[in-house]
Design an enzyme around this catalytic site. Structure first.
Site, mmCIF file in Angstrom:
data_model
loop_
_atom_site.group_PDB
_atom_site.id
_atom_site.type_symbol
_atom_site.label_atom_id
_atom_site.label_comp_id
_atom_site.label_asym_id
_atom_site.label_seq_id
_atom_site.Cartn_x
_atom_site.Cartn_y
_atom_site.Cartn_z
ATOM 1 N N GLU A 80 0.834 -1.204 0.000
ATOM 2 C CA GLU A 80 0.000 0.000 0.000
ATOM 3 C C GLU A 80 0.868 1.252 0.000
ATOM 4 O O GLU A 80 1.855 1.336 0.722
ATOM 5 C CB GLU A 80 -0.912 0.013 1.241
ATOM 6 N N CYS A 142 -7.384 -2.516 7.982
ATOM 7 C CA CYS A 142 -6.020 -2.522 7.451
ATOM 8 C C CYS A 142 -5.491 -1.105 7.333
ATOM 9 O O CYS A 142 -4.385 -0.803 7.783
ATOM 10 C CB CYS A 142 -5.987 -3.238 6.102
ATOM 11 N N HIS A 166 -1.172 -5.740 1.337
ATOM 12 C CA HIS A 166 -2.374 -6.566 1.200
ATOM 13 C C HIS A 166 -2.050 -7.796 0.354
ATOM 14 O O HIS A 166 -1.290 -7.701 -0.611
ATOM 15 C CB HIS A 166 -3.492 -5.774 0.508
#
Ligand code: PCA
Length: 203
Positions: A80, A142, A166
């Site tokens: 991310e 998350c 992820h």
């Protein structure tokens, strides 16, 4: 030796398995890229997850933090790029659903990852694993964990690498789950996360 805190999540939203729980259990205690892995399992709970994360951070006193989460439906490993100051969406495992709620009332809008995300993506692809940078970690747990860690590191000026990756569903989740989703073998998921950690060792 340096220590890397590796976090994963318990199952959530009615899914029977979270492959990140298995990844962190499997990698716990391994030495990868000069880091000894210390694994932590986090609850999918807006109140408990940030507290558990920071408590573990203080106990472990790591030299790097990599957090993992399942993104069922994605077909590649996705580091991310950014965490945003919002909690919104589906209910957590305690039944709490939030709407447009900040994580930190007076916190920054967002924090960029402190992991070498481009390098991780390139290394994974060189080794035959599909990977790309994700520009949204969502607004659920998350994102919450990524934001909380990066906010703490900034506030306390700890200056260590930290961020979030992820992962797609594992085959066993895809087989057991109610929805159709792309999936990877658990072995490939673990091999990919080992490669991502190796990138940190090369920094
Ligand atoms: N994935 C969810 C929360 C827990 C997990 O593994 C998310 O993407 O927010």
């Amino acid at each position: 030796m340096k220590t890397l805190m590796l976090t994963g999540f318990e199952p959530f939203l009615g899914m029977p398995i979270n492959p990140t729980e298995r990844i962190v259990n499997s990698l716990d205690g391994e030495t990868i890229g000069g880091y000894q892995i210390k694994s932590i399992l986090l609850p999918v709970d807006f109140e408990k997850a940030p507290a558990a994360l920071l408590e573990a951070f203080h106990q472990v006193n790591p030299n790097a933090v990599v957090s993992l989460g399942l993104a069922a439906g994605r077909d590649a490993i996705t580091p991310e790029r950014i965490a945003i100051n919002i909690r919104d969406g589906a209910p957590d495992n305690n039944g709490v659903a939030l709407e447009d709620a900040p994580i930190q009332e007076d916190g920054r809008d967002g924090y960029f990852s402190r992991l070498p995300i481009r390098k991780i993506v390139n290394k994974l692809k060189e080794n035959g694993f599909p990977a790309n940078i994700s520009n949204s970690a969502g607004t659920y747990l998350c994102n919450n964990v990524m934001y909380t860690m990066l906010h703490h590191i900034e506030k306390e000026q700890v200056g260590i690498p930290a961020g979030f990756i992820h992962v797609p569903a594992s085959h066993d989740l895809a087989v057991e789950g109610k929805k159709r989703m792309p999936s990877w073998s658990q072995r490939d998921l673990e091999a990919a996360i080992r490669l991502a950690v190796e990138c940190l060792g090369e920094e």
